[in-house]
Write a protein that holds these residues in place. Structure first.
Motif, PDB file in Angstrom:
ATOM      1  N   GLN A   1       0.915  -1.297   0.041  1.00 55.02           N
ATOM      2  CA  GLN A   1       0.139  -0.212   0.018  1.00 55.02           C
ATOM      3  C   GLN A   1       0.844   1.386   0.102  1.00 55.02           C
ATOM      4  O   GLN A   1       0.545   2.201  -0.784  1.00 55.02           O
ATOM      5  CB  GLN A   1      -0.796  -0.073   1.052  1.00 55.02           C
ATOM      6  CG  GLN A   1      -1.877   1.190   1.120  1.00 55.02           C
ATOM      7  CD  GLN A   1      -2.815   0.919   2.341  1.00 55.02           C
ATOM      8  OE1 GLN A   1      -3.881   0.438   2.183  1.00 55.02           O
ATOM      9  NE2 GLN A   1      -2.398   1.344   3.479  1.00 55.02           N
TER      10      GLN A   1
ATOM     11  N   THR B   1      -3.184  -1.444  -5.228  1.00 54.64           N
ATOM     12  CA  THR B   1      -4.261  -1.058  -6.177  1.00 54.64           C
ATOM     13  C   THR B   1      -3.671  -0.433  -7.311  1.00 54.64           C
ATOM     14  O   THR B   1      -2.563  -0.226  -7.293  1.00 54.64           O
ATOM     15  CB  THR B   1      -5.093   0.041  -5.524  1.00 54.64           C
ATOM     16  OG1 THR B   1      -4.583   1.055  -4.999  1.00 54.64           O
ATOM     17  CG2 THR B   1      -5.937  -0.700  -4.249  1.00 54.64           C
TER      18      THR B   1
ATOM     19  N   ARG C   1      -0.719  -3.043  -9.684  1.00 54.31           N
ATOM     20  CA  ARG C   1      -0.792  -3.886  -8.491  1.00 54.31           C
ATOM     21  C   ARG C   1      -0.272  -5.021  -8.266  1.00 54.31           C
ATOM     22  O   ARG C   1      -0.338  -5.702  -9.463  1.00 54.31           O
ATOM     23  CB  ARG C   1      -2.263  -3.849  -7.882  1.00 54.31           C
ATOM     24  CG  ARG C   1      -3.260  -4.896  -8.710  1.00 54.31           C
ATOM     25  CD  ARG C   1      -4.710  -4.821  -8.198  1.00 54.31           C
ATOM     26  NE  ARG C   1      -4.704  -5.501  -6.876  1.00 54.31           N
ATOM     27  CZ  ARG C   1      -5.641  -4.992  -6.221  1.00 54.31           C
ATOM     28  NH1 ARG C   1      -6.729  -4.467  -6.536  1.00 54.31           N
ATOM     29  NH2 ARG C   1      -5.715  -5.573  -5.055  1.00 54.31           N
TER      30      ARG C   1
ATOM     31  N   THR D   1      -8.222  -2.660   1.690  1.00 53.41           N
ATOM     32  CA  THR D   1      -8.333  -2.977   0.270  1.00 53.41           C
ATOM     33  C   THR D   1      -8.610  -4.473   0.415  1.00 53.41           C
ATOM     34  O   THR D   1      -8.081  -5.155   1.244  1.00 53.41           O
ATOM     35  CB  THR D   1      -7.014  -2.820  -0.262  1.00 53.41           C
ATOM     36  OG1 THR D   1      -6.665  -1.494  -0.423  1.00 53.41           O
ATOM     37  CG2 THR D   1      -7.287  -3.525  -1.811  1.00 53.41           C
TER      38      THR D   1
END
Length: 335
Positions: A257, A263, A267, A284
């Motif tokens: 992250q 994301t 990712r 997430t």
């Protein structure tokens, strides 16, 4: 409040009342129900110590866990312990936690066995060749192993198919096109850790993929965070990561992250065994291998240990549960 008062009220003998409260089979269910209802109405509590002496039972089960690594830091383990304790309490059986050292000559739980302070033991975090189980088997003392081991005689065990968990997770990632798949595995040789590592290795071997991304790390957030940082600094970093523990899995998720890799188009697909901890700051949705509900595990293990105490055949007390894979937001590797 004595048994005599209950017996007089119901027009029964003291012996019948006593046997009804102690669950003897020669007392009808109707009589047991009447006695139990009257005892509850009067707030009667049996003399537990006297009953234990008479029946030769302690009404206590010990749960043996290793000092190193300390599983009490693991929320999944502690949730399981809580559910086992809750279920056993429904049968008025106490659960005692027994920390065990690494020296086979000084296993602390043997004092409980020799002093007959428990009716049975639950042995957690077993090894492939576990001296604790060997010692208990030699002593002829009833035990339920949480994990399979190599023993000369049959024994009671409860286990998850840990090999299938990582094997299926790796195959899912491979099906998406990932070829550089890392595993963060715990750095010890407990049986379930070895099984999870082998599941990953077998899946990659079937597709002739590199296992150079395997890392053995302590089960901590810090270790998971640092391991992912180092992996992503490689000239050809992994495009997917599996963790066999949700503590370092949480650290891995935080590292990805912070690097902007949890994301977005670039990712890194992440699979966490047991899922992210409930106190994780990562929101997430990541993929997870889930073994079962804690309540389900607690009921299964407590039921097995009660059957063990009652003398059920060993071959009926060997249970293997299959984990489930939840893909979360795993994606194809970046182009």
């Amino acid at each position: 409040m004595s048994l005599k008062a209950i017996a007089k009220q119901l027009g029964l003998s003291v012996t019948t009342v006593s046997r009804a409260l102690n669950g003897y089979d020669d007392v009808s269910q109707e009589t047991k129900a009447r006695v139990e209802a009257e005892a509850q109405r009067r707030g009667y509590r049996p003399n537990t110590f006297a009953r234990r002496l008479k029946m030769g039972k302690i009404d206590a089960v010990g749960l043996v866990f290793p000092v190193h690594p300390v599983p009490l830091n693991n929320s999944v383990f502690m949730d399981m312990v809580g559910e086992i304790s809750r279920e056993l309490a429904q049968h008025e059986v106490d659960l005692l936690l027994i920390a065990d050292d690494d020296n086979a000559d000084r296993h602390g739980f043997m004092r409980m066995v020799q002093g007959r302070r428990v009716d049975a033991l639950i042995v957690a975090h077993t090894l492939d060749n576990d001296p604790r189980l060997q010692q208990l088997q030699s002593a002829g003392f009833p035990f339920l192993a949480l994990g399979r081991s190599q023993l000369s005689q049959p024994y009671a065990w409860f286990d998850f198919d840990n090999h299938a968990g990582t094997f299926n997770a790796a195959n899912h990632l491979i099906s998406l096109g990932h070829e550089r798949i890392a595993l963060l595995g715990e750095n010890n040789y407990q049986a379930f850790i070895t099984q999870r590592r082998n599941g990953y290795l077998d899946a990659l071997a079937n597709r002739q993929l590199s296992t150079n991304y395997l890392r053995e790390v302590p089960p901590t957030r810090r270790a998971g965070y640092k391991a992912v940082q180092e992996l992503m600094e490689l000239p050809s970093p992994p495009t997917a990561i599996i963790t066999d523990c949700n503590s370092h899995g949480d650290g891995a998720a935080m590292a990805l992250q912070h690097m902007g890799l949890l994301t977005g188009e670039n990712r890194v697909s992440l699979v966490v065994y047991d899922g992210l901890p409930t106190d994780s700051i990562v929101e997430t949705d990541v993929a997870a291998v889930i073994q079962s509900t804690r309540e389900g595990v607690g009921k299964q293990i407590s039921s097995m240990v009660l059957d063990l105490i009652s003398g059920q055949p060993i071959d009926s007390l060997q249970v293997l549960w299959q984990p489930e894979f939840f893909p979360g937001v795993t994606t194809n590797p970046p182009a």
